[in-house]
Design a protein around this motif. Structure first.
Motif: not given
Length: 444
Positions: A156-182
């Motif tokens: 349920a990515p829509q419930l994640v806070w902060p929202a930047y965690i599920v932003d594919p343009e932020v951080g690396i390894q999008y699609g895995r559990a990466r938390g606020p560290f992205v």
């Protein structure tokens, strides 16, 4: 008044600490752990400056103004070797003109200086059962947040806070559990360590806090699997095996936890069709292995070419390592501007073999020091936590550059707490029920 942990008779110092409350520097250092998870993302949170840097500076300043606390520290060989490693890296950065460069400076702080400082100060910052109970509770809450976030990222990515965690343009390894560290490896390391501390909380805390600690253990274990990062999977297994070897009473609970996690994992994978494909892809992918092989081979060439000085602190990924990268005959070259994926080799290639040796010895001593004295009761639990956490970190360090502040802070913080009887003078909060490493020979 209870402290929230099971302990023996309180010393006069502990009774005074209970009456006086917790010093502000204890709160500052303890809050460093959760606040550091968001370092580098202050703008996304609408915060004008990184709060973890602020509380760290505050904690250090307040502790300096409390000589009765830090004067109990004992200078040990591990401190000397850590100092040599920090000085060597700083000299390497100064010699190449990057000491005040933002990237190089924060790399020095987050990967070496602050972690080593936390190891040295932990025995006096968390010097009483009440202070350690606070640390356990804060890490339990951190584990609950990270474990829940990891699960929500997948279902349920829509419930994640902060929202930047599920932003594919932020951080690396999008699609895995990466938390606020992205970053999935950073999330996995902190989840693993938080799970170990939470397991200690199950044994030491009471009431609601004990239940929350148990839930945190389960969520952290599931979260480490959802990071889809093989170094995390391997490190978690090694840490768990080490704990089982050191404490046979934990073998059955460890088995129950593993089976429970596996069952929950099966349900989650079955509920999310794309997750099974993600697990399969991560288990079979080869590109990261090729990148690791290429950078490590280049690092060895640097060591051969410049064994005493290396390229200079942070200079490999900055571009100077490109001259040492070669196309292998049997695997592709996919990336040339990344760090060496092995921490000891990276230190040797960037700062030279002498400084790298000091760093490696410091790391190994931080693992050994908590084992030098064996006490029953609370300290034994902290030893198990420290050993598991250090093994998780070491596994990742052999397979990646581990640049993550929270993971680096937490592993040395835990090792320092566990090594308190070795690193401090008599007084304060003696660990209960001393038991020597070797049983005394019976009198005849």
């Amino acid at each position: 008044m209870t402290t929230g942990v099971v302990s023996g008779d309180r010393s006069e110092v502990e009774e005074a600490a209970v009456r006086q409350g917790l010093p502000l520097y204890v709160w500052a250092f303890t809050l460093l752990v959760p606040l550091s998870m968001f370092t580098g993302q202050a703008g996304a949170l609408g915060v004008p400056l990184p709060l973890d840097r602020l509380v760290l500076a505050t904690g250090i300043g307040l502790l300096i103004l409390t000589p009765a606390a830090w004067s109990r520290l004992r200078l040990r060989p591990v401190h000397v070797v850590m100092g040599v490693a920090v000085a060597g890296i700083a000299l390497s950065a100064a010699a190449t003109g990057v000491l005040l460069d933002q990237v190089a400076l924060f790399a020095l702080l987050d990967r070496v200086l602050v972690p080593f400082l936390l190891f040295a100060l932990a025995p006096v910052v968390w010097s009483t059962p009440r202070r350690r109970a606070l640390l356990v509770k804060v890490v339990v809450v951190t584990g609950l947040y990270l474990g829940t976030t990891a699960l929500l990222e997948m279902v349920a990515p829509q419930l994640v806070w902060p929202a930047y965690i599920v932003d594919p343009e932020v951080g690396i390894q999008y699609g895995r559990a990466r938390g606020p560290f992205v970053a999935s490896e950073a999330a996995g390391l902190v989840l693993g360590m938080a799970g170990a501390v939470s397991a200690l909380g199950v044994a030491r805390l009471h009431g609601t806090w004990r239940s929350l600690a148990g839930l945190s253990v389960l969520l952290c274990t599931i979260g480490t699997a959802l990071t889809l990062t093989r170094s995390i999977w391997l490190g978690t297994v090694l840490g768990l095996l080490a704990v089982c070897v050191l404490e046979r009473r934990l073998r059955l609970p460890a088995l129950v936890l593993t089976v429970s996690t596996a069952l929950v994992g099966v349900v989650v994978v079955a509920s999310v069709p794309t997750l099974q494909e993600s697990f399969t892809d991560r288990a079979t992918t080869s590109r990261s292995l090729f990148d690791r092989a290429n950078t490590n081979a280049a690092g060895l060439r640097v060591v051969e070419d410049r064994p005493l000085t290396g390229l200079g602190w942070t200079r490999f990924a900055a571009g100077e390592g490109m001259d040492y990268i070669r196309q292998a005959d049997d695997y592709p070259l996919t990336n040339v501007r990344i760090e060496i994926h092995n921490v000891p080799l990276s230190r040797a290639a960037e700062t030279g073999l002498p400084v790298a040796l000091a760093y490696v010895v410091a790391v190994l001593l931080s693992l050994v020091t908590p084992l030098l004295r064996h006490y029953d009761g609370e300290q034994h639990g902290w030893r198990l936590v420290a050993v598991a956490s250090v093994l998780m970190w070491l596994t990742a360090a052999m397979l990646s550059p581990v640049p993550y502040p929270t993971a680096n802070y937490l592993v040395w913080l835990l090792a320092g707490v566990a090594a308190a009887p070795v690193l401090t003078r008599d007084g304060g909060d003696p660990w209960a029920a001393v038991r020597p490493l070797s049983p005394p020979t019976p009198a005849r």
